[in-house]
Design an enzyme around this catalytic site. Structure first.
Site, short mmCIF file in Angstrom:
data_model
loop_
_atom_site.label_atom_id
_atom_site.label_comp_id
_atom_site.label_asym_id
_atom_site.label_seq_id
_atom_site.Cartn_x
_atom_site.Cartn_y
_atom_site.Cartn_z
N THR A 63 -0.28 4.93 0.99
CA THR A 63 -0.56 5.91 2.03
C THR A 63 -0.42 5.29 3.41
OG1 THR A 63 -2.13 6.94 0.52
CG2 THR A 63 -2.23 7.62 2.82
N GLY A 95 -7.30 2.28 -11.89
CA GLY A 95 -8.23 1.27 -11.38
C GLY A 95 -9.28 0.86 -12.39
N GLY A 132 -5.12 3.39 -3.45
CA GLY A 132 -6.40 3.99 -3.81
C GLY A 132 -6.27 5.43 -4.25
N PHE A 158 -13.13 18.35 -9.25
CA PHE A 158 -11.98 17.57 -9.70
C PHE A 158 -12.42 16.14 -9.99
CE2 PHE A 158 -8.63 14.53 -8.95
CZ PHE A 158 -7.56 15.06 -9.65
N LYS A 194 -7.05 25.10 -11.05
CA LYS A 194 -5.78 24.49 -10.69
C LYS A 194 -5.85 23.01 -11.05
CE LYS A 194 -6.95 23.31 -5.90
NZ LYS A 194 -6.63 23.48 -4.48
N ASP A 248 0.86 -1.18 0.00
CA ASP A 248 0.00 0.00 0.00
C ASP A 248 0.90 1.23 0.00
OD1 ASP A 248 -2.30 1.60 0.28
OD2 ASP A 248 -2.02 1.67 2.45
#
Length: 800
Positions: free
Chosen positions: A413, A733, A673, A536, A559, A411
């Site tokens: 994070t 994904g 993710g 976003f 942005k 993983d």
């Protein structure tokens, strides 16, 4: 991004429900779940909220344990010896000489399994017995989590975990906002924002709850963590109210910085998304065990050969000596018992030579691994003093696998990174500010130029954009009017870093309502009306807000990734070249980059666009695509303001450790993710990616495109396919879903095996498990999965 922009979407969603939007109705009862609120028994029976992650129960322990033990060929062999020894006149030893040791071995193995599984039961029991406040039959009562039912209204207090999947009714915060931490679901430690419906946000007391009656219609339980479709029908509302992911509080999440929330249970127990993304605990077989089984089969074959030879030799001796030694009763032909005698002789030799396979082998190996697990727990080099966390080997079955790992699935994070963003550098109007070598951003030169430099107007727009174009929610815990007392909650750590550094420079974002944002620009209070939020997405790779300034100008602030901002600039922009050079410098330092641009809109231009935008935002079909198309039309002819560089702090010594693992011949796969840009930047920071590598990216929208791209890349490798190359693969994904399809799976595997590093972005927990399973079954290699959240449990269980 985009959590708080849900506030501005509600009026559009309600209009959509009036027009019969897709969330307002369902085709038939087989495709939806109907839950009544405060209306007595539910129309259907739902499973309980009891959960179990243990390996055994009282009823299943004996059959599952015996099945696992007798998968070992040595145990089957000794069971056969025990049976043969019970035949009268066959065994040259006692009837219990093998039965007693085998029983002892099985008892020792059972005790070890019981000890390890009791720990799991204790953890499950602690979760099931947690207390939560529920509103049932007009009264509040404390009850255990396992007693919570679908349709119950629960009250969750700050820092408590949600006992089931809930629909948010209201909260103790303004506008029914609440903050949750989903690290157990997606591994992200930053807080996310959820928003209650305006129609139920007024409910603050028991009396108001008692008057709440209606039904929730929602999709059937599924494992999709990021999507939800449903409607809320309350008696006080004329039309159904659409429910989306912004109103869902998932089991495994924790309420943070919110005094309380009310929620209706929609999924319970193993129907919750957390549990549906968890795989059943498999019966893992180690590589050493497989080798032992093969050696046992070889020894068994050798034993049978010895027994056959000995039996033949015995029969020859008997034939020659039956007359001479008549008193031994060897003359059996007259009684017709020759073949029975041969069989008994074979079994006698089989029992006599059974020590060729040592009965103590398996128990010795198990005992060594059991003690070895405690040595791992006691290892001081694996102790983290910062968090006071020692190593914890929850099972001892797989210890020896650690030295044979070929693939590591990690993983990102919280595992590779600390998820702590730091603003390091920026570029404004072609001038670079800050240094990547400093721990903090030095704003002296920037603030000096804000007062007297030719680029002061661009600097002001740059700072204003960062203070307004985001989804951060401010908090004032001190309840004062001082802007500097504001603290922030953000679903994106990048945005948190940006608004924080703005605050340090005196541009303080301190108030948000559904229609406005208020900032304090170095002592001057400015309120900006939020006209539209263009959210976003991984497809758009940008976020925009359209604001009305205090000077009544209409501006679009945008942005996003440099690739999408640069192509939307006006024809004449003198700072593009310098900013591109600065972006390259930021990327070489491993910083996460964003480009910033803006444009001024005329009232006529905006109103003309707004008509088309409203039509798109209320469309029944293909709403997201239509809104994106309309947004793209106004996000053109931007004026480039500059760029930012943000550092995502890695865990200590991550690049060095990954480099050593690569040198050891271990391939690293990162399954995260997070969005692609985040993962790629971390890949460069970890030295998993470099400009010297052939960096391949798969981001296709259809299965046919995915299959075509996979085959094209496979042909590109030629004879080097499935061999280690200096190459990397990054896959999204959605594309991964197609790549794992039967028609694409082999091509995807061949391409991935050809790369030194593979990074999978925006993957669900189930996809993580599927990737690990694919590599494990296709390569027969030892795989290791590493993660820190419940979203990683599936892939950890399927690794070997």
């Amino acid at each position: 991004m985009g959590q708080n922009s849900s506030i501005n979407r509600y009026s559009r969603r309600i209009s959509d429900s009036f027009r019969g939007g897709r969330n307002s109705t369902f085709p038939n009862n087989d495709e939806k779940r109907i839950i009544t609120i405060n209306s007595g028994p539910q129309p259907a029976k739902f499973i309980s909220n009891f959960i179990s992650t243990s390996k055994y129960s009282i009823l299943t322990f004996l059959p599952k344990f015996l099945f696992e033990q007798f998968r070992k060929y040595s145990n089957i062999f000794f069971l056969c010896i025990v049976i043969f020894q019970q035949i009268p006149g066959v065994s040259p030893t006692g009837r219990y000489t093998t039965a007693v040791p085998l029983t002892f071995i099985l008892c020792c193995a059972a005790i070890k399994e019981i000890i390890e599984d009791v720990k799991r039961h204790i953890q499950d029991d602690a979760v099931n017995r947690r207390k939560v406040l529920i509103y049932r039959q007009g009264a509040w009562m404390f009850t255990a989590w396992q007693e919570v039912k679908v349709g119950d209204i629960v009250k969750v207090i700050d820092k408590e975990y949600f006992p089931a999947d809930l629909v948010l009714i209201s909260s103790g915060e303004p506008n029914s906002i609440c903050y949750i931490q989903t690290s157990n679901l997606d591994g992200e430690t930053n807080l996310k924002v959820r928003q209650g419906l305006p129609q139920t946000s007024h409910i603050k007391s028991s009396l108001q709850l008692k008057d709440l009656q209606g039904t929730v219609e929602c999709e059937l339980p599924n494992r999709n963590l990021y999507e939800f479709a449903g409607t809320l029908k309350v008696n006080s509302a004329t039309y159904p109210i659409p429910l989306g992911a912004d109103q869902i509080l998932l089991r495994g999440s924790q309420l943070k910085n919110t005094t309380w929330i009310y929620g209706v249970v929609i999924y319970s127990g193993h129907d919750t998304k957390l549990m549906m993304n968890s795989s059943a605990i498999p019966l893992k077989r180690t590589n050493v065990e497989q080798v032992t089984n093969k050696q046992t089969l070889f020894l068994l074959l050798l034993l049978i050969i010895l027994c056959v030879i000995s039996t033949i030799a015995g029969e020859i001796w008997t034939y020659k000596n039956k007359e001479k030694h008549w008193y031994l009763g060897l003359n059996l032909d007259e009684n017709g018992q020759t073949w029975q005698h041969i069989g008994y002789t074979f079994l006698t030799f089989f029992i006599l030579f059974n020590n060729l396979i040592p009965i103590s082998l398996q128990i010795t190996v198990d005992l060594v691994k059991f003690i070895q697990a405690y040595f791992i727990n006691w290892d001081k080099d694996m102790y983290d003093p910062d968090t006071d966390t020692p190593a914890n080997a929850r099972t001892s079955n797989l210890n020896e696998e650690l030295g044979q790992v070929k693939y590591i699935f990690s993983d990102k994070t919280g595992t590779l990174t600390k998820n702590e963003m730091v603003f390091k550098q920026c570029s404004i109007a072609g001038i670079m500010y800050g240094s990547g070598n400093l721990s903090e951003f030095n704003s002296y030169e920037l603030l000096k130029n804000l007062e007297e430099h030719d680029t002061r107007n661009e600097i002001r727009e740059f700072l204003t954009l960062l203070a307004t174009c985001h989804t951060v929610v401010p908090e004032n815990k001190m309840h004062t009017d001082l802007p500097t007392d504001a603290s922030y909650q953000a679903s994106s750590p990048d945005e948190y870093a940006l608004v924080t550094v703005m605050k340090e420079m005196g541009v303080v974002f301190f108030s948000r309502t559904p229609t406005s944002v208020t900032i304090n620009f170095r002592g001057e209070k400015e309120e900006y009306q939020i006209l539209n939020v263009l959210e976003f997405s991984s497809d758009r790779k940008r976020m925009s807000v359209i604001v009305q300034t205090p000077r009544n100008e209409i501006k679009l602030y945008c942005k996003g990734a440099d690739s999408v901002i640069m192509e939307r600039l006006g024809s004449q922009d003198n700072n593009v070249q310098l900013t591109s050079e600065h972006l390259e410098s930021f990327a070489n330092d491993g910083l996460r980059t964003l480009c910033l641009g803006y444009r001024i809109l005329t009232t006529e231009e905006y109103n003309e666009w707004l008509v088309k935008y409203r039509e798109a935002s209320t469309a029944i079909n293909n709403r997201n695509e239509l809104v994106a198309e309309i947004a793209d039309k106004i996000e053109q002819n931007l004026i480039l303001l500059g760029a930012t560089g943000i550092e995502d702090k890695l865990q200590d010594e991550v690049p060095q450790n990954l480099t050593m693992l690569h040198r050891a011949g271990i391939k690293i796969w990162v399954l995260t993710g997070d969005k692609k840009e985040t993962a790629v930047n971390i890949g460069y920071s970890c030295k998993l990616l470099s400009d010297q590598m052939l960096n391949l990216t798969l981001d296709e929208a259809t299965r046919d495109d995915t299959q075509r791209q996979l085959r094209q890349h496979c042909q590109q490798f030629g004879d080097s396919l499935r061999k280690e190359n200096l190459a990397s693969l990054v896959i999204e994904g959605q594309t991964l879903k197609y790549a794992l399809h039967a028609s694409c799976r082999q091509d995807f595997l061949d391409l991935a095996m050809s790369c030194k590093t593979v990074i999978c972005c925006r993957v669900s927990p189930k996809q993580k498990a599927e990737v690990v399973e694919l590599v494990k079954k296709s390569t027969d290699a030892i795989t290791l999965a590493i993660g820190d959240g419940a979203n990683d449990v599936g892939m950890i269980q399927l690794s070997s």
